[in-house]
Design a protein around this motif. Sequence first.
Motif, short mmCIF file in Angstrom:
data_model
loop_
_atom_site.label_atom_id
_atom_site.label_comp_id
_atom_site.label_asym_id
_atom_site.label_seq_id
_atom_site.Cartn_x
_atom_site.Cartn_y
_atom_site.Cartn_z
N UNK A 176 37.23 41.65 38.72
CA UNK A 176 35.92 41.19 38.24
C UNK A 176 35.04 42.34 37.76
N UNK A 177 35.06 43.46 38.47
CA UNK A 177 34.22 44.58 38.06
C UNK A 177 34.61 45.09 36.68
N UNK A 183 32.15 43.58 29.48
CA UNK A 183 31.20 42.73 28.76
C UNK A 183 29.85 43.41 28.62
N UNK A 184 29.42 44.11 29.66
CA UNK A 184 28.15 44.83 29.60
C UNK A 184 28.19 45.96 28.57
N UNK A 185 29.38 46.52 28.35
CA UNK A 185 29.54 47.61 27.38
C UNK A 185 29.65 47.11 25.94
N UNK A 283 39.30 50.00 32.22
CA UNK A 283 39.22 48.72 32.92
C UNK A 283 39.35 47.52 32.01
N UNK A 284 39.78 47.73 30.76
CA UNK A 284 39.83 46.62 29.80
C UNK A 284 41.01 45.68 30.07
N UNK A 289 42.97 40.43 32.47
CA UNK A 289 43.64 39.81 33.62
C UNK A 289 42.68 38.89 34.37
N UNK A 290 41.45 39.33 34.51
CA UNK A 290 40.46 38.50 35.20
C UNK A 290 40.25 37.18 34.45
#
Length: 342
Positions: A176-177, A183-185, A283-284, A289-290
């Motif tokens: 999730x992080x 998305x925030x980026x 983390x992409x 995956x999330x």
Amino acid sequence: MAIQSLPLYSPNLAVLEELHERIYGKTQQQQEAIARYRRYLATFNPYLSEIDSIQFIFNKEGNALAHLVVAIHPEHKDIGIIGFFEAEDKTSAAALLKHACSHLQRKGCRKIRGPIDLSTWHSYRYISGIQKTKSMLDPLHLPWYAGTWANQGFREVAWFVSAVRTDFSYIIPFTKQGHDTALEAGFGIRQFDRKHATRELRILHGISSKIFTDSWNHSPISLSSFYFIYEPYLSFLQEQYLLFLEDSRRNPVGFCFALPEKGNPKRLILKTLGVLSEYRKQGLAAALLHAIHVRAQEDGFAECYYPFILEGNAVTKFPYEGYTMVSSYVAYERFADNNILS
């Protein structure tokens, strides 16, 4: 005994179909494999016009006992490919494999790899470990085939595993992080647009070609050949399971492709996941995956199956609870002059 060479086109496939049915019987998996053979080895497969290929058949007293196809990609003329390998007995298998290696050596190949049905865009590898469960993407072959390759000077050079997840309670919060940070980026995740399927497959072809360019035995593939491979999936593809990851300018930088397994509606197969090299370690992949696993849980899938994990990939190192290894797979290589790789 005689070895016959034939061009690749549908009428010649009758020999392979008869041999295949004698070996495996007329089962669902066998019929699905033959349907794939008919499609890949037919004249309307555009990939056959992009490579140098021929099929060899080992005959004894009028009966075909073994079959294979050799291929050479024009951008990798030093590498010969052997695939569509089938045999009723070890003697004919060894004789035909030896003949194919000699043929590829005469064609100027320095290395020979297999089992690969034309390319790694298609079907490849043998099962080397015990299966706990079957997938529609698993190869069909007799257990002793691998030993025949080893006896002809081949050694293992690429290793893969498959795995299954039945517990989503760890992976969803674990990723999730990465998802939220992406998305925030300014990154965005969108699903496949079936109304513009041709355009979407063009995007998928372009980004796949870049992501996997350094993968084992990668070879370029045209858009028409790529579309030919993926077109059959469109009939049962669910749009929410082919996701594109885009940057703030809406350029694709990654994707995740999953699909329900035929005959097993509670299993989602996560076929392919990739991110462009310049966007990795951010983390992409976790973001994709999330998104996929959240959708799978919401839609009631009982498990996610991961069929193509190259050993050494980061995914095999994740401490995911509920993640169970299912099978191991292997691919082979040897020098064309019969020297085993050191």
